[in-house]
Design a protein around this motif. Sequence first.
Motif, PDB file in Angstrom:
ATOM      1  N   GLY A 107       0.797  -1.219   0.000  1.00 37.76           N
ATOM      2  CA  GLY A 107       0.000   0.000   0.000  1.00 37.76           C
ATOM      3  C   GLY A 107       0.829   1.268   0.000  1.00 37.76           C
ATOM      4  O   GLY A 107       0.279   2.370  -0.056  1.00 37.76           O
ATOM      5  N   THR A 108       2.161   1.147   0.084  1.00 40.42           N
ATOM      6  CA  THR A 108       3.041   2.322   0.053  1.00 40.42           C
ATOM      7  C   THR A 108       3.661   2.444  -1.336  1.00 40.42           C
ATOM      8  O   THR A 108       4.226   1.481  -1.863  1.00 40.42           O
ATOM      9  CB  THR A 108       4.158   2.201   1.106  1.00 40.42           C
ATOM     10  N   ASP A 109       3.549   3.624  -1.937  1.00 46.44           N
ATOM     11  CA  ASP A 109       4.107   3.885  -3.265  1.00 46.44           C
ATOM     12  C   ASP A 109       5.466   4.554  -3.097  1.00 46.44           C
ATOM     13  O   ASP A 109       5.569   5.674  -2.594  1.00 46.44           O
ATOM     14  CB  ASP A 109       3.160   4.793  -4.052  1.00 46.44           C
ATOM     15  N   ASN A 110       6.515   3.864  -3.503  1.00 46.57           N
ATOM     16  CA  ASN A 110       7.863   4.394  -3.332  1.00 46.57           C
ATOM     17  C   ASN A 110       8.213   5.490  -4.321  1.00 46.57           C
ATOM     18  O   ASN A 110       9.296   6.081  -4.241  1.00 46.57           O
ATOM     19  CB  ASN A 110       8.878   3.259  -3.426  1.00 46.57           C
ATOM     20  N   ASN A 111       7.306   5.771  -5.261  1.00 49.71           N
ATOM     21  CA  ASN A 111       7.502   6.891  -6.183  1.00 49.71           C
ATOM     22  C   ASN A 111       6.859   8.170  -5.665  1.00 49.71           C
ATOM     23  O   ASN A 111       6.897   9.200  -6.331  1.00 49.71           O
ATOM     24  CB  ASN A 111       6.915   6.546  -7.560  1.00 49.71           C
ATOM     25  N   LEU A 112       6.251   8.086  -4.476  1.00 48.66           N
ATOM     26  CA  LEU A 112       5.654   9.247  -3.821  1.00 48.66           C
ATOM     27  C   LEU A 112       6.364   9.479  -2.501  1.00 48.66           C
ATOM     28  O   LEU A 112       6.836   8.536  -1.860  1.00 48.66           O
ATOM     29  CB  LEU A 112       4.165   9.019  -3.566  1.00 48.66           C
ATOM     30  N   THR A 113       6.453  10.731  -2.087  1.00 50.85           N
ATOM     31  CA  THR A 113       7.034  11.030  -0.787  1.00 50.85           C
ATOM     32  C   THR A 113       6.085  10.568   0.321  1.00 50.85           C
ATOM     33  O   THR A 113       4.944  10.160   0.058  1.00 50.85           O
ATOM     34  CB  THR A 113       7.288  12.534  -0.628  1.00 50.85           C
ATOM     35  N   VAL A 114       6.555  10.654   1.552  1.00 50.32           N
ATOM     36  CA  VAL A 114       5.725  10.277   2.698  1.00 50.32           C
ATOM     37  C   VAL A 114       4.434  11.085   2.687  1.00 50.32           C
ATOM     38  O   VAL A 114       3.328  10.534   2.823  1.00 50.32           O
ATOM     39  CB  VAL A 114       6.504  10.496   4.015  1.00 50.32           C
ATOM     40  N   ARG A 115       4.541  12.404   2.535  1.00 47.69           N
ATOM     41  CA  ARG A 115       3.337  13.242   2.509  1.00 47.69           C
ATOM     42  C   ARG A 115       2.461  12.893   1.320  1.00 47.69           C
ATOM     43  O   ARG A 115       1.229  12.799   1.448  1.00 47.69           O
ATOM     44  CB  ARG A 115       3.706  14.728   2.485  1.00 47.69           C
ATOM     45  N   GLN A 116       3.056  12.705   0.156  1.00 47.91           N
ATOM     46  CA  GLN A 116       2.264  12.399  -1.038  1.00 47.91           C
ATOM     47  C   GLN A 116       1.535  11.070  -0.897  1.00 47.91           C
ATOM     48  O   GLN A 116       0.415  10.926  -1.397  1.00 47.91           O
ATOM     49  CB  GLN A 116       3.174  12.392  -2.270  1.00 47.91           C
ATOM     50  N   ASN A 117       2.145  10.105  -0.220  1.00 49.54           N
ATOM     51  CA  ASN A 117       1.453   8.848   0.046  1.00 49.54           C
ATOM     52  C   ASN A 117       0.193   9.099   0.865  1.00 49.54           C
ATOM     53  O   ASN A 117      -0.876   8.540   0.574  1.00 49.54           O
ATOM     54  CB  ASN A 117       2.382   7.884   0.793  1.00 49.54           C
ATOM     55  N   LEU A 118       0.297   9.923   1.890  1.00 51.06           N
ATOM     56  CA  LEU A 118      -0.869  10.222   2.721  1.00 51.06           C
ATOM     57  C   LEU A 118      -1.911  11.016   1.933  1.00 51.06           C
ATOM     58  O   LEU A 118      -3.119  10.796   2.098  1.00 51.06           O
ATOM     59  CB  LEU A 118      -0.438  10.990   3.968  1.00 51.06           C
ATOM     60  N   GLU A 119      -1.470  11.909   1.070  1.00 45.25           N
ATOM     61  CA  GLU A 119      -2.412  12.663   0.234  1.00 45.25           C
ATOM     62  C   GLU A 119      -3.162  11.730  -0.712  1.00 45.25           C
ATOM     63  O   GLU A 119      -4.378  11.879  -0.920  1.00 45.25           O
ATOM     64  CB  GLU A 119      -1.656  13.735  -0.562  1.00 45.25           C
ATOM     65  N   PHE A 120      -2.443  10.759  -1.270  1.00 48.10           N
ATOM     66  CA  PHE A 120      -3.081   9.784  -2.157  1.00 48.10           C
ATOM     67  C   PHE A 120      -4.149   9.000  -1.411  1.00 48.10           C
ATOM     68  O   PHE A 120      -5.281   8.835  -1.896  1.00 48.10           O
ATOM     69  CB  PHE A 120      -2.012   8.838  -2.724  1.00 48.10           C
ATOM     70  N   TRP A 121      -3.825   8.505  -0.208  1.00 47.76           N
ATOM     71  CA  TRP A 121      -4.770   7.693   0.534  1.00 47.76           C
ATOM     72  C   TRP A 121      -5.925   8.529   1.091  1.00 47.76           C
ATOM     73  O   TRP A 121      -7.034   8.004   1.267  1.00 47.76           O
ATOM     74  CB  TRP A 121      -4.064   6.915   1.646  1.00 47.76           C
ATOM     75  N   ALA A 122      -5.704   9.797   1.318  1.00 45.34           N
ATOM     76  CA  ALA A 122      -6.801  10.661   1.748  1.00 45.34           C
ATOM     77  C   ALA A 122      -7.866  10.739   0.654  1.00 45.34           C
ATOM     78  O   ALA A 122      -9.077  10.769   0.938  1.00 45.34           O
ATOM     79  CB  ALA A 122      -6.281  12.057   2.074  1.00 45.34           C
ATOM     80  N   VAL A 123      -7.420  10.737  -0.614  1.00 47.34           N
ATOM     81  CA  VAL A 123      -8.364  10.733  -1.741  1.00 47.34           C
ATOM     82  C   VAL A 123      -9.060   9.375  -1.828  1.00 47.34           C
ATOM     83  O   VAL A 123     -10.278   9.296  -2.010  1.00 47.34           O
ATOM     84  CB  VAL A 123      -7.627  11.056  -3.059  1.00 47.34           C
ATOM     85  N   VAL A 124      -8.283   8.291  -1.693  1.00 45.61           N
ATOM     86  CA  VAL A 124      -8.854   6.943  -1.746  1.00 45.61           C
ATOM     87  C   VAL A 124      -9.931   6.776  -0.676  1.00 45.61           C
ATOM     88  O   VAL A 124     -10.997   6.199  -0.919  1.00 45.61           O
ATOM     89  CB  VAL A 124      -7.751   5.873  -1.567  1.00 45.61           C
ATOM     90  N   TYR A 125      -9.666   7.297   0.537  1.00 49.58           N
ATOM     91  CA  TYR A 125     -10.612   7.193   1.637  1.00 49.58           C
ATOM     92  C   TYR A 125     -11.761   8.193   1.523  1.00 49.58           C
ATOM     93  O   TYR A 125     -12.638   8.251   2.379  1.00 49.58           O
ATOM     94  CB  TYR A 125      -9.901   7.436   2.973  1.00 49.58           C
ATOM     95  N   ASN A 126     -11.733   8.992   0.437  1.00 50.37           N
ATOM     96  CA  ASN A 126     -12.797   9.979   0.200  1.00 50.37           C
ATOM     97  C   ASN A 126     -12.902  10.987   1.352  1.00 50.37           C
ATOM     98  O   ASN A 126     -13.989  11.442   1.700  1.00 50.37           O
ATOM     99  CB  ASN A 126     -14.144   9.266  -0.003  1.00 50.37           C
ATOM    100  N   LEU A 127     -11.755  11.339   1.897  1.00 51.80           N
ATOM    101  CA  LEU A 127     -11.719  12.353   2.942  1.00 51.80           C
ATOM    102  C   LEU A 127     -12.024  13.713   2.318  1.00 51.80           C
ATOM    103  O   LEU A 127     -11.503  14.037   1.243  1.00 51.80           O
ATOM    104  CB  LEU A 127     -10.333  12.370   3.588  1.00 51.80           C
ATOM    105  N   GLU A 128     -12.865  14.480   2.955  1.00 49.86           N
ATOM    106  CA  GLU A 128     -13.242  15.778   2.397  1.00 49.86           C
ATOM    107  C   GLU A 128     -11.998  16.634   2.157  1.00 49.86           C
ATOM    108  O   GLU A 128     -11.095  16.694   2.984  1.00 49.86           O
ATOM    109  CB  GLU A 128     -14.201  16.501   3.344  1.00 49.86           C
TER     110      GLU A 128
END
Length: 347
Positions: free
Chosen positions: A96-117
């Motif tokens: 579930g961790t994308d090594n082509n994204l930074t730590v913050r970018q990984n969390l930003e990606f998953w925030a979209v996946v989780y449909n966080l406002e």
Amino acid sequence: MAVNIIELQNIIKTYKVKKTKEPFCAVNNVSLSIKQGEIFGLLGSNGAGKTTLIKIMAGLLEPDSGRGTVLDYDIYRDHKIIRSKVSLVAPTADIGTDNNLTVRQNLEFWAVVYNLEKSQRKKRIDGMLLFLNLKKYENHWPMSISAGNRQKLAIARSLLVYNPILFLDEPTVKLDAAGAETVRGLVKKINAEFGTTIILTTHYIFEAEELCGRVAIMHKGKIKSCGTVENLRHDLKRYDELIVRGSGLDTFPAGALKAQPFVITADLQPAGNKSGALVIQAAELKTHLNFILKCLLDNGVQINSMETIEPTLEDIFMDAIGAASESGASVGGGISPGGGASCGGGA
């Protein structure tokens, strides 16, 4: 009083095995209740059925039979809803961790996946980075940080949506000692500060003893024993021991202690030997230690040395597995009508 957040009754899950063509029963007639806000441990060796049971509770696997609810949602009809309302961290943080994204970018990606406002995303991500002490790594690639910090990233990802249940499947299995200790501290912190119900699997006995209010010992798909460590000691007759050495023990009236309801045994070993030691087994020894010492002193015993021995969860684990292997029955927790092991909710 906390309510049961997970209820399972007589759950069975089998897998087809190609080589033998015989079905393998990964979860065998398990009944389980977990209360809101507790840290509950599933303890067992590899292949005991822990991960399969976790996946059933997380809505990722459908059992062959049995009944159950998670957050009052049915594990058959509502498994998609359950998946959206619980978080699961796999044994390896790299899933579930994308090594082509930074730590913050990984969390930003998953925030979209989780449909966080969208309005909440930055604030929530900033909060998780600070909470898990990952702020200084926010612009690092995941593979450039330690395994412990990658595990923290996986946990941060799972906490973005503040789900009430967090499943941790062997959260420290691939970490060094320092990283594992950090993650264990984090588990306690999440439970204390968010009130999150945490169910973790582990085969590290000391880890379960450190973290969990209750533990279920799994073996070959069954729950062999379940409860607090103290209750498991009682169920398996593994009591605390006090070993006293001194003068006057050979004339000490052991019946004065044996008459107490909390004393299991009080015997001079070797029997009748003036140089021997008085071995006392007692339930809740710490609570009654002053009474025992007063009784010894009042009866003329001059104490030279004392030693206490407290059974560890490892002792309990080995006893539970051994007792179950010998008898084929469950130890502790009761037996459900279908013959499987039952683990009721904690106090």
